[in-house]
Design a protein around this motif. Structure first.
Motif, PDB file in Angstrom:
ATOM      1  N   TYR A 123     -19.032 -28.596 -11.178  1.00  0.00           N
ATOM      2  CA  TYR A 123     -19.803 -27.655 -11.996  1.00  0.00           C
ATOM      3  C   TYR A 123     -20.284 -26.469 -11.160  1.00  0.00           C
ATOM      4  CZ  TYR A 123     -19.708 -31.651 -15.128  1.00  0.00           C
ATOM      5  OH  TYR A 123     -19.294 -32.694 -15.906  1.00  0.00           O
ATOM      6  N   ALA A 159     -25.090 -17.465 -21.478  1.00  0.00           N
ATOM      7  CA  ALA A 159     -24.272 -18.432 -22.220  1.00  0.00           C
ATOM      8  C   ALA A 159     -23.236 -19.076 -21.340  1.00  0.00           C
ATOM      9  CB  ALA A 159     -23.597 -17.748 -23.401  1.00  0.00           C
ATOM     10  N   ASN A 160     -22.697 -18.298 -20.369  1.00  0.00           N
ATOM     11  CA  ASN A 160     -21.672 -18.822 -19.480  1.00  0.00           C
ATOM     12  C   ASN A 160     -22.245 -19.698 -18.380  1.00  0.00           C
ATOM     13  OD1 ASN A 160     -19.529 -17.645 -20.790  1.00  0.00           O
ATOM     14  ND2 ASN A 160     -19.681 -15.737 -19.648  1.00  0.00           N
ATOM     15  N   LYS A 187     -12.314 -25.996 -22.796  1.00  0.00           N
ATOM     16  CA  LYS A 187     -11.859 -25.938 -21.416  1.00  0.00           C
ATOM     17  C   LYS A 187     -11.708 -27.375 -20.911  1.00  0.00           C
ATOM     18  CE  LYS A 187     -11.609 -21.519 -20.579  1.00  0.00           C
ATOM     19  NZ  LYS A 187     -10.323 -20.890 -20.208  1.00  0.00           N
ATOM     20  N   GLN A 204     -24.282 -25.099 -20.887  1.00  0.00           N
ATOM     21  CA  GLN A 204     -22.927 -25.434 -21.302  1.00  0.00           C
ATOM     22  C   GLN A 204     -22.829 -26.936 -21.574  1.00  0.00           C
ATOM     23  OE1 GLN A 204     -19.939 -23.059 -21.416  1.00  0.00           O
ATOM     24  NE2 GLN A 204     -21.860 -22.027 -21.899  1.00  0.00           N
ATOM     25  N   ARG A 205     -22.251 -27.277 -22.715  1.00  0.00           N
ATOM     26  CA  ARG A 205     -22.119 -28.689 -23.084  1.00  0.00           C
ATOM     27  C   ARG A 205     -20.805 -29.239 -22.524  1.00  0.00           C
ATOM     28  NH1 ARG A 205     -24.670 -26.223 -27.208  1.00  0.00           N
ATOM     29  NH2 ARG A 205     -22.717 -25.529 -28.176  1.00  0.00           N
ATOM     30  N   VAL A 206     -20.929 -30.318 -21.761  1.00  0.00           N
ATOM     31  CA  VAL A 206     -19.782 -30.962 -21.110  1.00  0.00           C
ATOM     32  C   VAL A 206     -19.686 -32.409 -21.590  1.00  0.00           C
ATOM     33  CG1 VAL A 206     -18.688 -31.591 -18.935  1.00  0.00           C
ATOM     34  CG2 VAL A 206     -20.101 -29.527 -19.068  1.00  0.00           C
ATOM     35  N   ILE A 243     -21.238 -23.420 -13.523  1.00  0.00           N
ATOM     36  CA  ILE A 243     -21.977 -23.984 -14.660  1.00  0.00           C
ATOM     37  C   ILE A 243     -23.309 -24.523 -14.145  1.00  0.00           C
ATOM     38  CG2 ILE A 243     -21.951 -25.678 -16.525  1.00  0.00           C
ATOM     39  CD1 ILE A 243     -18.893 -25.682 -16.322  1.00  0.00           C
ATOM     40  N   PRO A 278     -25.720 -28.049 -16.762  1.00  0.00           N
ATOM     41  CA  PRO A 278     -24.869 -28.416 -17.906  1.00  0.00           C
ATOM     42  C   PRO A 278     -25.503 -29.534 -18.734  1.00  0.00           C
ATOM     43  CG  PRO A 278     -24.009 -29.380 -15.888  1.00  0.00           C
ATOM     44  CD  PRO A 278     -25.132 -28.468 -15.470  1.00  0.00           C
ATOM     45  N   GLN A 289     -18.170 -27.431 -24.828  1.00  0.00           N
ATOM     46  CA  GLN A 289     -17.306 -26.357 -24.329  1.00  0.00           C
ATOM     47  C   GLN A 289     -16.313 -26.864 -23.289  1.00  0.00           C
ATOM     48  OE1 GLN A 289     -20.878 -25.526 -24.398  1.00  0.00           O
ATOM     49  NE2 GLN A 289     -20.481 -24.714 -26.439  1.00  0.00           N
ATOM     50  N   TYR A 290     -16.670 -27.959 -22.609  1.00  0.00           N
ATOM     51  CA  TYR A 290     -15.818 -28.508 -21.559  1.00  0.00           C
ATOM     52  C   TYR A 290     -15.556 -29.990 -21.821  1.00  0.00           C
ATOM     53  CZ  TYR A 290     -16.660 -24.327 -18.709  1.00  0.00           C
ATOM     54  OH  TYR A 290     -16.716 -23.046 -18.243  1.00  0.00           O
TER      55      TYR A 290
END
Length: 451
Positions: free
Chosen positions: A200, A20-21, A86, A25-27, A205, A208, A57-58
């Motif tokens: 990233y 998940a980390n 974030k 990740q959606r930026v 990340i 992403p 998330q970002y």
């Protein structure tokens, strides 16, 4: 067996967290590459709203600015500090003054090679350094922002205060401005990079899901209309249109101009969340009171004064964030600045009307917007009774003429314009001429008997 199951469950949870980390990740990316002002605030708020809707998330801001208005910079700073996403700023290539404040409010600062950060002294529109109360306020903002993100508060304060000593980075008596490499060494920036891809990688990340904010035509139009300079011109159009409309009978071009300028002024501020229903309402009430004062109530008294006050307050309050008079001022004197803009635009519009009004009304461009031809009886027009027989007739002012109003001659009421500029209610008037179905009159002076 139970131990094996527990170990397996722990491994699944562990790898789920890692996955998940690191993956998927959606930026949400957006850019601010102009002066920090209403346009930058509108773009930031719009991007933030869409990022929340996309469950990002970002939130990454690509920043390139030499500064701007403290109040809008503080609005952006507050939004970044309060979000649970974030936040990342990619300084490419400048983050001066208000840009430095915004950068310090993010979780991660990355700088392009050759970028700079700092120099945040508060100045006015001409570049003159403002008094100490403004500098003190800005120092407090910089300090509080750095502390909120675990950065060196003294170094952030040195961006504003040249008296703070940072021997290894600046001379005493000079403002602190850092290069990309200096910012990294000082611990203010995470790293020096050349692209968002490197950012990233630094954050770990992988792959992403990036959404880039698209600025629409509507966004650009709103950003243009909420510029303080444009708002000033719109206020001039509102006041000028209302003033000219109240001087002439009927609804005409000036009234339409005032309505259009009012819509263009209030609509983007309403969409921004600045102008509220009650602020627009008190402005409209002010206009109504002014109209009653001109056309209904004799003389100039409470209604006219109250109308002007309500119009001023409606326009000024709409330019400042507030919750029904609970003003959320981000710097000292912000509300006073709004009133100065409104009053200045009002005064300037009236001065321009007095100087150029008659020439504008007589210009070829304006004449194209009105019916200039006379519908004479010789041409077969009979929709209006000719008033040529009223010239030199004596009548009475039934309303105040400022300069337009109504008069009565032999029991009939007529629209009239005072050639003297003002005729009070009840005064006798004499018809001088007739143009376009409007009578032009002067005060009637009783002849003096000769002994």
């Amino acid at each position: 067996m139970n131990k094996f199951m527990k170990l397996t469950s722990l491994m699944i949870i562990f790898f789920s967290i890692i996955s998940a980390n690191a993956y998927g990740q959606r930026v949400y990316e957006f850019s601010v590459k102009d002066e920090i002002g209403p346009g930058a605030w509108y773009i930031t708020k719009s991007a933030y709203t869409k990022a929340r809707a996309a469950d990002a998330q970002y939130l990454l801001m690509e920043l390139n600015t030499f500064g701007g208005a403290v109040n809008f910079a503080d609005s952006i700073r507050t939004l970044l500090l309060n979000t649970d996403m974030k936040t990342i700023v990619y300084i490419n290539n400048n983050a001066a003054s208000a840009g430095a404040l915004i950068s310090l409010a993010t979780d991660h600062i990355f700088m392009h090679s050759g970028a700079s950060l700092g120099a945040a002294t508060v100045v006015d529109g001409s570049g003159e350094v403002l008094p100490e109360k403004y500098q003190s306020y800005m120092r407090g903002l910089m300090r509080a922002t750095a502390e909120a993100k675990g950065r060196n508060a003294r170094m952030a304060e040195a961006f504003v205060d040249p008296s703070i000593s940072v021997p290894s980075l600046k001379e005493d008596g000079k403002l602190l401005t850092l290069t990309a490499s200096e910012s990294v060494k000082a611990g203010l920036a995470d790293a020096e990079v050349k692209s968002t891809e490197q950012i990233y990688e630094k954050l770990g990340i992988t792959n992403p899901e990036i959404t880039v904010h698209q600025t629409t035509l509507v966004d650009r139009i709103i950003g243009f209309l909420i510029n303080p300079l444009v708002s000033g011109f719109l206020i001039m159009g509102i006041i000028g249109g209302i003033y000219m409309e109240l001087q002439t009978p009927g609804l005409g071009f000036a009234g339409v101009l005032a309505v259009i300028c009012g819509g263009l002024f209030f609509a983007p501020l309403y969409l921004q969340g600045l102008a509220d229903h009650w602020e627009i309402l008190i402005f409209v009430i002010g206009v109504i009171l002014m109209a009653l004062e001109v056309f209904v109530i004799p003389g100039f008294g409470v209604a006219g004064i109250l109308g002007i006050i309500l119009m001023l307050c409606g326009l000024a309050f709409s330019m400042v964030a507030n919750d029904f008079l609970d003003f959320q001022l981000s710097k000292p004197g912000l509300l006073m600045d709004a009133f100065l803009v409104v009053v200045g635009a009002m005064v300037l519009s009236i001065i321009l009307i007095v100087i150029f009004g008659k020439n504008v009304l007589r210009s070829p461009a304006f004449r194209k917007l009105v019916l200039a031809d006379e519908q004479l009886a010789e041409g077969g027009y009979t929709s209006s009774v000719p008033k040529l027989n009223l010239i030199n007739q004596i009548g009475v002012a039934k309303t105040v003429l400022r300069p337009s109003g109504k008069i009565e001659i032999e029991g009939n009421w007529y629209e009239a314009v005072a050639m003297d500029g003002f005729i009070d209610l009840g005064e006798k008037v004499c018809v001088i001429k007739h143009e376009n179905y409007t009578l032009f009159v002067r005060k009637y002076i009783e002849p003096t008997a000769i002994a």
